[in-house]
Enzyme design. Sequence first.
Site, PDB file in Angstrom:
ATOM      1  N   PRO A 285       0.831  -1.213   0.000  1.00 53.67           N
ATOM      2  CG  PRO A 285      -0.795  -1.568   1.635  1.00 53.67           C
ATOM      3  CD  PRO A 285       0.517  -2.086   1.136  1.00 53.67           C
ATOM      4  CD  GLU A 286       2.155   3.750  -4.484  1.00 48.41           C
ATOM      5  OE1 GLU A 286       2.473   4.952  -4.506  1.00 48.41           O
ATOM      6  OE2 GLU A 286       2.271   3.010  -5.483  1.00 48.41           O
TER       7      GLU A 286
ATOM      8  CE  LYS B 112       5.380   3.032   0.170  1.00 43.58           C
ATOM      9  NZ  LYS B 112       6.073   2.097  -0.734  1.00 43.58           N
TER      10      LYS B 112
ATOM     11  CG  ASN C 171       6.716   0.431  -8.701  1.00 45.56           C
ATOM     12  OD1 ASN C 171       7.436   1.265  -9.236  1.00 45.56           O
ATOM     13  ND2 ASN C 171       6.781  -0.851  -9.014  1.00 45.56           N
TER      14      ASN C 171
ATOM     15  NE  ARG D 143       8.559  -2.654  -5.743  1.00 44.15           N
ATOM     16  CZ  ARG D 143       7.849  -1.864  -4.922  1.00 44.15           C
ATOM     17  NH1 ARG D 143       8.448  -1.294  -3.882  1.00 44.15           N
ATOM     18  NH2 ARG D 143       6.575  -1.639  -5.145  1.00 44.15           N
TER      19      ARG D 143
END
Length: 269
Positions: free
Chosen positions: A2-3, A52, A162, A258
Amino acid sequence: MPEGHTLHRLARLHKRRYAGAPVSVSSPQGRFAAEASRLDGRVLVSAEAHGKHLFHHYGPQGTVHVHLGLYGTFGEAKLPASAPVGQVRMRLEGRTHWTDLRGPTRCELLDEAQVDAIKARLGPDPLRADADPDRAWARISRSRTSIAALLMDQSVLAGVGNVYRAEVLFRHGVPPLLAGRELDRALWDDMWADLVALMRDGVRVGRIDTVAPEHLPEATGRAPRQDRHGGEVYVYRRAGEECLVCGTSVAHADLVGRNLYWCPACQPA
């Protein structure tokens, strides 16, 4: 993972549903049982997010620090609470609702100094009123590291993941492998302001939308995006598909473990 907007939504929800009154805290799984017993029946003073990280403050009793990581989730419903299902690390019951936490990377009870130490390691969070974008710029402007990697470094900028990384770079035409020190200061200021606006919208609607009105499905006639992340985006997880602006195939590469997405034409090196 989760961002930041997701954690800020959770903080607002938990503050609204549970803060200001005694709560029941338990650990059906048992891994948080000793800490839960110290908090059970205490007043949840407030909840906040930084990047986060989620913090539940219980005053002198300490603060519960939660980092969801890749697999952590909160599930919530109205009382009465049902029997625990699966590995519930922490259960919180308030006046009207209950919530279960499963699979977090971190769920720990900390004192004030330990909380401060976590926050000190984090860069400015675009969703916090106390954020100082100059702190992030000081790191970026001296670095040979790519701007794409720097945006994902939580010690540089907290809360950006991301999706926001890929989208803000696209929206400002920045090639992802550009060294931080080669980024123009005025461009960084524009990117910061854009992140603030995009992430605030994410908190409001609960998903990440980055596409301008003229590129939305209803404007172009294309099919809406079908993806578990939801939201309309320009490049994230669109490798090989046509850029919504220029038609070039969206590129994909691995960067620091990533997935990285960009348009070679709209973000020329």
